[in-house]
Scaffold this active site. Structure first.
Site, PDB file in Angstrom:
ATOM      1  N   TRP A 428       0.839  -1.210   0.000  1.00  0.00           N
ATOM      2  CA  TRP A 428       0.000   0.000   0.000  1.00  0.00           C
ATOM      3  C   TRP A 428       0.869   1.253   0.000  1.00  0.00           C
ATOM      4  O   TRP A 428       0.663   2.173  -0.789  1.00  0.00           O
ATOM      5  CB  TRP A 428      -0.922  -0.008   1.220  1.00  0.00           C
ATOM      6  CG  TRP A 428      -1.822   1.188   1.272  1.00  0.00           C
ATOM      7  CD1 TRP A 428      -3.059   1.309   0.728  1.00  0.00           C
ATOM      8  CD2 TRP A 428      -1.521   2.453   1.880  1.00  0.00           C
ATOM      9  NE1 TRP A 428      -3.565   2.572   0.962  1.00  0.00           N
ATOM     10  CE2 TRP A 428      -2.637   3.287   1.665  1.00  0.00           C
ATOM     11  CE3 TRP A 428      -0.437   2.960   2.581  1.00  0.00           C
ATOM     12  CZ2 TRP A 428      -2.684   4.596   2.135  1.00  0.00           C
ATOM     13  CZ3 TRP A 428      -0.476   4.268   3.048  1.00  0.00           C
ATOM     14  CH2 TRP A 428      -1.603   5.074   2.821  1.00  0.00           C
ATOM     15  N   TYR A 432       1.136   3.946  -3.038  1.00  0.00           N
ATOM     16  CA  TYR A 432       0.721   5.334  -2.817  1.00  0.00           C
ATOM     17  C   TYR A 432       1.842   6.292  -3.205  1.00  0.00           C
ATOM     18  O   TYR A 432       1.604   7.339  -3.828  1.00  0.00           O
ATOM     19  CB  TYR A 432       0.339   5.524  -1.353  1.00  0.00           C
ATOM     20  CG  TYR A 432      -0.270   6.861  -1.035  1.00  0.00           C
ATOM     21  CD1 TYR A 432      -1.607   7.127  -1.280  1.00  0.00           C
ATOM     22  CD2 TYR A 432       0.508   7.876  -0.475  1.00  0.00           C
ATOM     23  CE1 TYR A 432      -2.164   8.369  -0.982  1.00  0.00           C
ATOM     24  CE2 TYR A 432      -0.038   9.114  -0.176  1.00  0.00           C
ATOM     25  CZ  TYR A 432      -1.369   9.353  -0.427  1.00  0.00           C
ATOM     26  OH  TYR A 432      -1.918  10.585  -0.141  1.00  0.00           O
ATOM     27  N   ASP A 448      -6.674  -0.547   0.236  1.00  0.00           N
ATOM     28  CA  ASP A 448      -7.080   0.690   0.904  1.00  0.00           C
ATOM     29  C   ASP A 448      -8.528   0.596   1.373  1.00  0.00           C
ATOM     30  O   ASP A 448      -9.419   0.168   0.629  1.00  0.00           O
ATOM     31  CB  ASP A 448      -6.905   1.860  -0.070  1.00  0.00           C
ATOM     32  CG  ASP A 448      -7.257   3.189   0.546  1.00  0.00           C
ATOM     33  OD1 ASP A 448      -6.358   3.830   1.094  1.00  0.00           O
ATOM     34  OD2 ASP A 448      -8.441   3.576   0.476  1.00  0.00           O
TER      35      ASP A 448
END
Length: 491
Positions: A428, A432, A448
């Site tokens: 994640w 990002y 997410d």
């Protein structure tokens, strides 16, 4: 596109192709953007060129009516990940001006000769010519919006000599620098100092969902580095910038300068005017101003489940960053906490380790801490578990020694692999960072919480995202927007 379809775009004054190609008129010696409002030239009198630099190298000067040098950058460079796209992002950031062609080639991992060949084959101009075209635009901005002496403008724009500056301005604009300044249609007569600032219009294509972008940034504004004032619809975003030659402060208005305007009003105050090119590009990346909203809408709007969300928010953008390394640090701070908690942690970090501005500017007091400063810091002020402090120091050490590279020309896939190799960085966080710090328009974050909630609202699962390539980052923002802002996990 072939030349016939390009000519049809010119006949219809189609702004979708501004920055994608340029129209050179043989009978007048002028080059224009496709949407130029002037009388359409005859087909036999035009040539189509892939860059402003190629038009200038061929002896054409910029149209004074449509100002083709001010068009948004081609969205192609954001979507592509090859060497040419990486080179274009680095040139836009001013790397050739600061480090020369050798520095550009070194960052790309190619020889200078290979870089020259690839850029010339695709864009009709090499890195020096592309950088020269950019310097000419920077010079025009400084001449027409500041009171800097002409000699200072020359070096601030990146020229190595006043003679080179004068020759370039006359070639590109068919005016001397003095005539260009005298012909300026707008802009206050600035004093020339850093306090006066430089007013700019940052162009974008098509509709722009400023309410979403400003709201996104406002929820994440870190005390001391960022602030947002005003009410929705009329907000002003301000932040400090750490730049190659000094520091700066930028402020951008949410409200357009006039109805239907395709730009954002911006003001820059720089401690060193040589940083203008880099500052402008970093603000453009932060606000995703080079995006192609028509291409995004065409793909995402065709999906029967996502389409209604796209129709409800035309012109939605995927905000980037002004400082990729800052975003990486904030992404680690934001792991497994809310947006508000991550923002508070980042504010504590700024107060403890940030570099003070030469003088406070409203609520802006510091530049975000540099990676090498944080790599050896105890970080006890953060009140986080030792494992997360260790992960933050590990990341900063990797950024400081070049193990992880997040500059505009970074290889996105390699950067993500390098991030995942660090202890404490998961998929994640790496995804990002790839989406925002590296401006990748095709990132999806199935883990997410806000994305999972958005998919449930659509009655879809993560597999549906395959149909949204190569614009999954924009789909992700539509899913976030469909849920409450507090469902967004990261700062």
């Amino acid at each position: 596109m072939d030349d016939d379809s390009r000519y049809e775009a010119v006949r219809s004054r189609d702004e979708r192709f501004d920055g994608v190609f340029f129209t050179a008129v043989l009978t007048t010696g002028i080059y224009c953007r496709p949407s130029c409002p002037a009388t359409t030239p005859k087909r036999q009198n035009v040539r189509f060129l892939p860059s402003a630099a190629a038009a200038q190298a061929a002896g054409f000067r910029a149209c004074r009516r449509c100002r083709p040098d001010t068009v948004p950058g081609s969205a192609e460079w954001n979507a592509r990940a090859d060497a040419v796209a990486r080179a274009m992002r680095l040139i836009a950031d001013g790397v050739v001006d600061r480090e020369g062609v050798a520095g550009l080639a070194r960052r790309l991992g190619y020889s200078a000769r290979q870089v020259q060949r690839q850029l010339t084959e695709e864009l009709g101009a090499g890195p020096v010519a592309l950088a020269r075209a950019q310097r000419a635009h920077t010079a025009r901005v400084l001449l027409q919006t500041t009171g800097l002496p002409v000699t200072e403008v020359a070096f601030a724009a990146g020229f190595s000599s006043v003679r080179q500056f004068n020759d370039t301005v006359r070639t590109v604009y068919a005016n001397t620098p003095g005539e260009l300044r005298a012909a300026a249609r707008r802009g206050p007569a600035a004093t020339g100092g850093p306090v006066a600032g430089i007013p700019l219009r940052l162009a974008h294509r098509g509709e722009y969902d400023a309410a979403y972008v400003f709201g996104f940034l406002e929820r994440r504004a870190v005390a001391g580095v960022e602030e947002v004032s005003g009410v929705p619809g009329r907000r002003t975003y301000r932040r400090s910038l750490g730049l190659p030659h000094g520091t700066g402060v930028v402020e951008v208005d949410e409200a357009p300068g006039r109805p239907g305007a395709h730009w954002l009003e911006c003001r820059l105050r720089l401690s060193d005017q040589r940083d203008l090119t880099a500052a402008v590009q970093r603000v453009r990346r932060l606000f995703d101003l080079d995006a192609d909203p028509w291409a995004v809408t065409e793909r995402l709007g065709a999906d029967p489940r996502l389409g209604p969300l796209v129709a409800a928010r035309p012109g939605l953008r995927s905000p980037g960053v002004a400082d990729p390394e800052e975003l990486a640090v904030r992404a680690v701070l934001g792991q497994q906490v809310t947006v508000g908690a991550a923002r508070a942690l980042a504010g504590t970090l700024v107060a403890a380790y940030g570099k003070p501005l030469p003088a406070p500017d409203g609520g802006l007091t510091h530049v975000f801490p540099e990676a090498d400063t944080l790599a050896g810091a105890p970080l006890t002020e953060l009140g986080m578990p030792e494992s997360r402090r260790t992960a933050l120091r590990t990341l900063c050490a990797a950024l400081a020694d070049g193990t992880v590279v997040l500059d505009p020309g970074a290889d996105r896939a390699e950067a993500e692999r390098s991030l995942l190799a660090l202890r404490g960085i998961g998929p994640w966080t790496a995804g990002y960072i790839r989406m925002r710090a590296l401006g990748d328009p095709d990132v999806f974050l199935p883990g997410d919480a806000g994305v999972r909630h958005g998919l449930r609202l659509l009655g879809a699962d993560a597999a549906a995202a395959d149909a949204w390539r190569p614009w999954r980052s924009y789909a992700l923002h539509h899913l976030w927007n469909a849920t409450a802002p507090e469902n967004e996990e990261n700062a």
